[in-house]
Motif scaffolding. Sequence first.
Motif, PDB file in Angstrom:
ATOM      1  N   ARG A  84      87.919 123.165 101.240  1.00 29.68           N
ATOM      2  CA  ARG A  84      87.927 121.715 101.028  1.00 29.68           C
ATOM      3  C   ARG A  84      87.398 121.367  99.647  1.00 29.68           C
ATOM      4  NH1 ARG A  84      87.584 116.542 102.896  1.00 29.68           N
ATOM      5  NH2 ARG A  84      85.779 115.351 102.177  1.00 29.68           N
ATOM      6  N   LYS A  85      86.328 122.031  99.237  1.00 29.04           N
ATOM      7  CA  LYS A  85      85.753 121.753  97.915  1.00 29.04           C
ATOM      8  C   LYS A  85      86.774 122.037  96.813  1.00 29.04           C
ATOM      9  CE  LYS A  85      82.067 120.787  96.956  1.00 29.04           C
ATOM     10  NZ  LYS A  85      80.889 121.611  96.653  1.00 29.04           N
ATOM     11  N   GLN A  86      87.517 123.137  96.941  1.00 28.27           N
ATOM     12  CA  GLN A  86      88.513 123.469  95.915  1.00 28.27           C
ATOM     13  C   GLN A  86      89.624 122.431  95.870  1.00 28.27           C
ATOM     14  OE1 GLN A  86      88.211 125.648  93.579  1.00 28.27           O
ATOM     15  NE2 GLN A  86      90.183 125.023  92.684  1.00 28.27           N
ATOM     16  N   GLU A  87      90.040 121.942  97.047  1.00 24.14           N
ATOM     17  CA  GLU A  87      91.066 120.893  97.076  1.00 24.14           C
ATOM     18  C   GLU A  87      90.556 119.633  96.374  1.00 24.14           C
ATOM     19  OE1 GLU A  87      93.672 118.469 100.406  1.00 24.14           O
ATOM     20  OE2 GLU A  87      91.510 118.612 100.636  1.00 24.14           O
ATOM     21  N   GLN A  88      89.310 119.270  96.636  1.00 18.82           N
ATOM     22  CA  GLN A  88      88.742 118.092  96.002  1.00 18.82           C
ATOM     23  C   GLN A  88      88.711 118.256  94.487  1.00 18.82           C
ATOM     24  OE1 GLN A  88      85.059 118.357  98.310  1.00 18.82           O
ATOM     25  NE2 GLN A  88      85.452 116.325  99.134  1.00 18.82           N
ATOM     26  N   ARG A  89      88.297 119.425  94.034  1.00 20.88           N
ATOM     27  CA  ARG A  89      88.234 119.668  92.593  1.00 20.88           C
ATOM     28  C   ARG A  89      89.612 119.547  91.948  1.00 20.88           C
ATOM     29  NH1 ARG A  89      84.174 124.859  93.171  1.00 20.88           N
ATOM     30  NH2 ARG A  89      82.202 123.725  92.868  1.00 20.88           N
ATOM     31  N   GLU A  90      90.611 120.087  92.622  1.00 14.99           N
ATOM     32  CA  GLU A  90      91.969 120.044  92.067  1.00 14.99           C
ATOM     33  C   GLU A  90      92.466 118.602  91.952  1.00 14.99           C
ATOM     34  OE1 GLU A  90      94.214 122.520  94.661  1.00 14.99           O
ATOM     35  OE2 GLU A  90      93.411 124.406  93.857  1.00 14.99           O
ATOM     36  N   VAL A  91      92.173 117.785  92.947  1.00 15.44           N
ATOM     37  CA  VAL A  91      92.608 116.391  92.912  1.00 15.44           C
ATOM     38  C   VAL A  91      91.889 115.630  91.803  1.00 15.44           C
ATOM     39  CG1 VAL A  91      92.608 114.206  94.187  1.00 15.44           C
ATOM     40  CG2 VAL A  91      93.278 116.315  95.338  1.00 15.44           C
ATOM     41  N   VAL A  92      90.566 115.833  91.689  1.00 15.43           N
ATOM     42  CA  VAL A  92      89.805 115.154  90.642  1.00 15.43           C
ATOM     43  C   VAL A  92      90.266 115.602  89.259  1.00 15.43           C
ATOM     44  CG1 VAL A  92      87.509 114.892  89.616  1.00 15.43           C
ATOM     45  CG2 VAL A  92      87.796 114.707  92.091  1.00 15.43           C
ATOM     46  N   ASP A  93      90.513 116.898  89.089  1.00 17.80           N
ATOM     47  CA  ASP A  93      91.003 117.398  87.797  1.00 17.80           C
ATOM     48  C   ASP A  93      92.371 116.817  87.459  1.00 17.80           C
ATOM     49  OD1 ASP A  93      88.731 118.894  87.420  1.00 17.80           O
ATOM     50  OD2 ASP A  93      89.625 120.796  88.056  1.00 17.80           O
ATOM     51  N   ALA A  94      93.224 116.691  88.471  1.00 14.29           N
ATOM     52  CA  ALA A  94      94.554 116.114  88.236  1.00 14.29           C
ATOM     53  C   ALA A  94      94.431 114.645  87.840  1.00 14.29           C
ATOM     54  CB  ALA A  94      95.415 116.264  89.491  1.00 14.29           C
ATOM     55  N   PHE A  95      93.522 113.927  88.462  1.00 11.52           N
ATOM     56  CA  PHE A  95      93.293 112.527  88.103  1.00 11.52           C
ATOM     57  C   PHE A  95      92.805 112.429  86.656  1.00 11.52           C
ATOM     58  CE2 PHE A  95      90.416 108.948  87.567  1.00 11.52           C
ATOM     59  CZ  PHE A  95      91.169 107.879  88.019  1.00 11.52           C
ATOM     60  N   LEU A  96      91.837 113.277  86.298  1.00 10.42           N
ATOM     61  CA  LEU A  96      91.307 113.267  84.931  1.00 10.42           C
ATOM     62  C   LEU A  96      92.403 113.541  83.908  1.00 10.42           C
ATOM     63  CD1 LEU A  96      87.839 115.080  84.814  1.00 10.42           C
ATOM     64  CD2 LEU A  96      88.436 112.895  83.767  1.00 10.42           C
ATOM     65  N   ALA A  97      93.212 114.572  84.164  1.00  8.93           N
ATOM     66  CA  ALA A  97      94.265 114.944  83.217  1.00  8.93           C
ATOM     67  C   ALA A  97      95.288 113.826  83.073  1.00  8.93           C
ATOM     68  CB  ALA A  97      94.944 116.236  83.674  1.00  8.93           C
ATOM     69  N   ALA A  98      95.697 113.219  84.176  1.00  7.99           N
ATOM     70  CA  ALA A  98      96.700 112.152  84.120  1.00  7.99           C
ATOM     71  C   ALA A  98      96.148 110.933  83.399  1.00  7.99           C
ATOM     72  CB  ALA A  98      97.142 111.783  85.538  1.00  7.99           C
ATOM     73  N   ALA A  99      94.859 110.608  83.616  1.00 11.52           N
ATOM     74  CA  ALA A  99      94.258 109.465  82.939  1.00 11.52           C
ATOM     75  C   ALA A  99      94.154 109.701  81.438  1.00 11.52           C
ATOM     76  CB  ALA A  99      92.877 109.182  83.535  1.00 11.52           C
ATOM     77  N   ARG A 100      93.780 110.917  81.049  1.00 11.02           N
ATOM     78  CA  ARG A 100      93.671 111.233  79.622  1.00 11.02           C
ATOM     79  C   ARG A 100      95.022 111.137  78.930  1.00 11.02           C
ATOM     80  NH1 ARG A 100      90.151 116.627  80.802  1.00 11.02           N
ATOM     81  NH2 ARG A 100      88.049 115.729  80.712  1.00 11.02           N
ATOM     82  N   ASP A 101      96.064 111.616  79.620  1.00  9.94           N
ATOM     83  CA  ASP A 101      97.395 111.668  79.012  1.00  9.94           C
ATOM     84  C   ASP A 101      98.170 110.367  79.168  1.00  9.94           C
ATOM     85  OD1 ASP A 101      96.771 114.288  78.454  1.00  9.94           O
ATOM     86  OD2 ASP A 101      97.885 115.111  80.165  1.00  9.94           O
ATOM     87  N   GLY A 102      97.634 109.447  79.943  1.00  8.57           N
ATOM     88  CA  GLY A 102      98.383 108.216  80.203  1.00  8.57           C
ATOM     89  C   GLY A 102      99.625 108.471  81.033  1.00  8.57           C
ATOM     90  N   ASP A 103      99.587 109.517  81.874  1.00  9.10           N
ATOM     91  CA  ASP A 103     100.735 109.870  82.712  1.00  9.10           C
ATOM     92  C   ASP A 103     100.619 109.109  84.033  1.00  9.10           C
ATOM     93  OD1 ASP A 103     102.704 111.011  84.265  1.00  9.10           O
ATOM     94  OD2 ASP A 103     102.302 113.070  83.602  1.00  9.10           O
ATOM     95  N   PHE A 104     101.179 107.919  84.085  1.00 14.88           N
ATOM     96  CA  PHE A 104     100.999 107.059  85.244  1.00 14.88           C
ATOM     97  C   PHE A 104     101.799 107.530  86.454  1.00 14.88           C
ATOM     98  CE2 PHE A 104     100.005 104.422  81.527  1.00 14.88           C
ATOM     99  CZ  PHE A 104      98.692 104.106  81.846  1.00 14.88           C
ATOM    100  N   ASP A 105     102.880 108.239  86.224  1.00 14.44           N
ATOM    101  CA  ASP A 105     103.599 108.820  87.360  1.00 14.44           C
ATOM    102  C   ASP A 105     102.731 109.877  88.045  1.00 14.44           C
ATOM    103  OD1 ASP A 105     105.852 107.266  86.973  1.00 14.44           O
ATOM    104  OD2 ASP A 105     106.841 108.746  85.676  1.00 14.44           O
ATOM    105  N   ALA A 106     102.042 110.690  87.236  1.00  8.07           N
ATOM    106  CA  ALA A 106     101.149 111.706  87.803  1.00  8.07           C
ATOM    107  C   ALA A 106      99.972 111.044  88.515  1.00  8.07           C
ATOM    108  CB  ALA A 106     100.664 112.640  86.699  1.00  8.07           C
ATOM    109  N   LEU A 107      99.474 109.932  87.967  1.00 13.27           N
ATOM    110  CA  LEU A 107      98.384 109.216  88.624  1.00 13.27           C
ATOM    111  C   LEU A 107      98.807 108.720  90.006  1.00 13.27           C
ATOM    112  CD1 LEU A 107      96.761 107.099  85.766  1.00 13.27           C
ATOM    113  CD2 LEU A 107      95.626 108.833  87.163  1.00 13.27           C
ATOM    114  N   LEU A 108     100.009 108.178  90.102  1.00 11.90           N
ATOM    115  CA  LEU A 108     100.490 107.677  91.390  1.00 11.90           C
ATOM    116  C   LEU A 108     100.583 108.800  92.415  1.00 11.90           C
ATOM    117  CD1 LEU A 108     103.259 105.127  90.344  1.00 11.90           C
ATOM    118  CD2 LEU A 108     101.089 104.625  91.506  1.00 11.90           C
ATOM    119  N   ARG A 109     100.892 110.012  91.952  1.00  9.15           N
ATOM    120  CA  ARG A 109     101.006 111.131  92.883  1.00  9.15           C
ATOM    121  C   ARG A 109      99.650 111.557  93.441  1.00  9.15           C
ATOM    122  NH1 ARG A 109     104.996 112.826  89.092  1.00  9.15           N
ATOM    123  NH2 ARG A 109     103.510 114.213  88.032  1.00  9.15           N
ATOM    124  N   VAL A 110      98.580 111.308  92.692  1.00  8.58           N
ATOM    125  CA  VAL A 110      97.260 111.753  93.111  1.00  8.58           C
ATOM    126  C   VAL A 110      96.458 110.644  93.793  1.00  8.58           C
ATOM    127  CG1 VAL A 110      95.848 111.220  91.079  1.00  8.58           C
ATOM    128  CG2 VAL A 110      95.425 113.320  92.352  1.00  8.58           C
TER     129      VAL A 110
END
Length: 294
Positions: free
Chosen positions: A173-199
């Motif tokens: 569970r902890k690894q899943e949480q980390r992956e989701v938070v990392d994906a959110f961070l990356a999408a926010a930094r890149d301005g990838d709003f499609d990726a943000l919607l997926r997470v």
Amino acid sequence: MTPEAPLAETFEEQRPRLLAVAHRVLGSRADAEDAVQEAWLRLSRQHADSIDNVAGWLTTVVGRICIDTLRSRSSRAEVTPGADIPELVVTEDVDSPEDAAVIADSVGLAMLVVLGSLRPDERLAFVLHDMFAVPFAEIGQILDKSSDAVKMLASRARRKVQDVPPPTAGRRRKQEQREVVDAFLAAARDGDFDALLRVLDPDVTWQRFTATGVTVGTGSDAVLAAVRRGQGRPVVARRVSVNGEPGILAWGPTGRPVSVMACTVDGGRLVGIVSILDPRRLARMSLPAPPAAD
């Protein structure tokens, strides 16, 4: 040995348990310490022979102090609902013994948020009975209610918290949480709003504690709008541990922390965010240092 000496010894033996009770009822370490200190002041005015069960007496007194504190919070018009979210324990997000020790002394964020939504009497009944095995009859004396009435309070509270995951729900569970938070961070930094919607869960809630009050947004559009407003700002952000679960800490160009985000993940998506943006609150928190400049 003076008659008060046995009381002082018993109080010191009971202090850790009393602090744990008060912390979970009040959601604030500082308020819990105040409640326990007040209990000691009341105990110090008693004679040793006047109390048959000092441990039980202290539990009753701390419980009454806590319920008075919760009711006082509820009655203050200037307090925004939900504004008593407890202090967050923020550490490096690593699986170390030191980090585990800090987490063991904290309460899961999801549990704290749900406890904060309970009525004062529900919260006290649930914490004392379900977390500390205090009999319903003793809780009834604190609340001036019958045992059956206290059972009903605890049952209602239990239904509200039964779906809250424990702070430590396993490595997977902890690894899943980390992956989701990392994906959110990356999408926010890149301005990838499609990726943000997926997470983001479509019904994600975002509580933002600022210097002027609390705002609550619901739905992924509210999060996207906030991310758009932050585009281009000179902020450095990385994943940290917030009350034992992956979150985000951000610093401004001077290295001063500008926000802490506690993230709740369910089903591979962000379903809840609590952001601390108030500079005064951030200044009181013990936070990891910003990453070294390249």
